[in-house]
Every structure is written in C-alpha cells, then in structure tokens.
Motif scaffolding. Structure first.
Motif, PDB file in Angstrom:
ATOM      1  N   VAL A  54      12.850  41.968  -8.138  1.00  0.00           N
ATOM      2  CA  VAL A  54      12.480  40.570  -7.891  1.00  0.00           C
ATOM      3  C   VAL A  54      11.128  40.500  -7.201  1.00  0.00           C
ATOM      4  N   ASP A  55      10.918  41.338  -6.199  1.00  0.00           N
ATOM      5  CA  ASP A  55       9.624  41.341  -5.494  1.00  0.00           C
ATOM      6  C   ASP A  55       8.464  41.695  -6.420  1.00  0.00           C
ATOM      7  N   ALA A  56       8.730  42.462  -7.453  1.00  0.00           N
ATOM      8  CA  ALA A  56       7.683  42.875  -8.398  1.00  0.00           C
ATOM      9  C   ALA A  56       7.472  41.865  -9.523  1.00  0.00           C
ATOM     10  N   THR A  57       8.221  40.764  -9.515  1.00  0.00           N
ATOM     11  CA  THR A  57       8.157  39.777 -10.591  1.00  0.00           C
ATOM     12  C   THR A  57       7.379  38.547 -10.134  1.00  0.00           C
ATOM     13  N   PRO A  58       6.187  38.309 -10.689  1.00  0.00           N
ATOM     14  CA  PRO A  58       5.421  37.121 -10.305  1.00  0.00           C
ATOM     15  C   PRO A  58       6.218  35.842 -10.542  1.00  0.00           C
ATOM     16  N   GLY A  59       6.186  34.952  -9.561  1.00  0.00           N
ATOM     17  CA  GLY A  59       6.876  33.682  -9.678  1.00  0.00           C
ATOM     18  C   GLY A  59       8.325  33.714  -9.215  1.00  0.00           C
ATOM     19  N   PHE A  60       8.797  34.883  -8.784  1.00  0.00           N
ATOM     20  CA  PHE A  60      10.184  35.032  -8.327  1.00  0.00           C
ATOM     21  C   PHE A  60      10.177  35.504  -6.881  1.00  0.00           C
ATOM     22  N   ALA A  61      11.190  35.076  -6.115  1.00  0.00           N
ATOM     23  CA  ALA A  61      11.295  35.459  -4.706  1.00  0.00           C
ATOM     24  C   ALA A  61      12.730  35.848  -4.394  1.00  0.00           C
ATOM     25  N   TRP A  62      12.892  36.887  -3.606  1.00  0.00           N
ATOM     26  CA  TRP A  62      14.207  37.381  -3.191  1.00  0.00           C
ATOM     27  C   TRP A  62      14.812  36.406  -2.197  1.00  0.00           C
ATOM     28  N   ALA A  63      15.970  35.846  -2.547  1.00  0.00           N
ATOM     29  CA  ALA A  63      16.682  34.959  -1.628  1.00  0.00           C
ATOM     30  C   ALA A  63      17.650  35.763  -0.769  1.00  0.00           C
ATOM     31  N   GLY A  64      18.197  36.857  -1.345  1.00  0.00           N
ATOM     32  CA  GLY A  64      19.107  37.698  -0.593  1.00  0.00           C
ATOM     33  C   GLY A  64      20.091  38.417  -1.480  1.00  0.00           C
ATOM     34  N   GLY A  65      20.942  39.184  -0.830  1.00  0.00           N
ATOM     35  CA  GLY A  65      21.976  39.926  -1.532  1.00  0.00           C
ATOM     36  C   GLY A  65      23.322  39.626  -0.902  1.00  0.00           C
ATOM     37  N   ALA A  66      24.354  39.606  -1.726  1.00  0.00           N
ATOM     38  CA  ALA A  66      25.717  39.403  -1.255  1.00  0.00           C
ATOM     39  C   ALA A  66      26.565  40.535  -1.802  1.00  0.00           C
TER      40      ALA A  66
END
Length: 148
Positions: free
Chosen positions: A42-54
C-alpha cells in the motif's frame, strides 16, 4: 463540461475517499507477516494510504466503524469469523466500502461461500502488488486519485 458539472463530479469522486486524494486501505489477516507485506505494498502504491491492519474479523468491524477505510483486503481463512462472513457483514454495514477477498490457498481449495459471494474473485496473496490495487480500484470505483 461546464464548471458546475465538473465541480459536482470532483466532489462525488472526493467523497469516495476518506482523505482527499488517497484511497485508505485496511488489511485483515491473522498473520502479522502478511499485514506487514500488505502495508509495504500500500505504501508503494501512489494514491493509496495505509489505514491499518486488523488480526480478526471482530477487530476489523470495530476498525471500519471507527475509521471508514475506502478499501478492505480480507483474508478468507481466519479463526472465529472467516473472510466470507466478514465480507457479508461489511457489505451490509458499509456498502460504500470496497471489500476484496485474498487467500494463500488456490481458489479450487477454498470453501464455497454461497449466495452473493459465490462468484467473487479471490486474489492470491502472492499477487498483491501496487498494479493490482490500482486495477481493483479502477474496475470498481474509477481512476485512482494519483491517476486523475
């Protein structure tokens, strides 16, 4: 396109993301290493942001209620609440959230979910990469923010 129509279209597009200009992503998996890998993708994908993990379906339901991510990646094989049940619950409680099923197993080895999930595509975890995230979003919601 007239300016008014363009503004309405831009506002509708912005409403699809929690943070203007990004698609927020939650990953749900009981394996911490996969959550780390998903975070990196996700961090490597432009336009996407890590919200978290469950790490469980129950944890994911609380997270989605609180944070309202745009996209949720759901592992099928989890204890207590499997990915199919979590997907059904998320679709009922948050129909605006895009939910994608993932698995380490070959699709032929997976249990049959039945109902509305019967024909859902399942992504092999090994194929999770930025291009897949962008294609998933484009096919379901339109161009990802960074591509506009």
């Amino acid at each position: 396109m007239q300016d008014g129509a363009r503004q309405v279209k831009m506002r509708a597009s912005d409403e699809m993301t929690n943070t203007v200009g990004t698609v927020t992503v939650l990953a749900v998996d009981d394996h911490p290493r996969f959550l780390e890998a998903a975070h990196a993708v996700v961090d490597a994908t432009p336009g996407f942001a890590w919200a978290g993990g469950a790490s469980s379906g129950a944890e994911a339901l609380v997270f989605v209620d609180r944070e309202e991510p745009d996209l949720v990646l759901v592992d099928i094989n989890m204890p207590e609440m499997d990915g199919f049940e979590l997907t059904r619950r998320l679709r009922a409680s948050h129909p605006e959230t895009l939910v994608a099923l993932i698995s380490a197993q070959h699709p032929d080895e997976l249990p049959r979910p039945g109902g509305e999930l019967e024909n859902r595509t399942v992504l092999a975890k090994e194929n999770l990469r930025p291009s897949w995230l962008r294609t998933l979003w484009r096919e379901n919601r339109g161009d990802p923010p960074a591509a506009k």
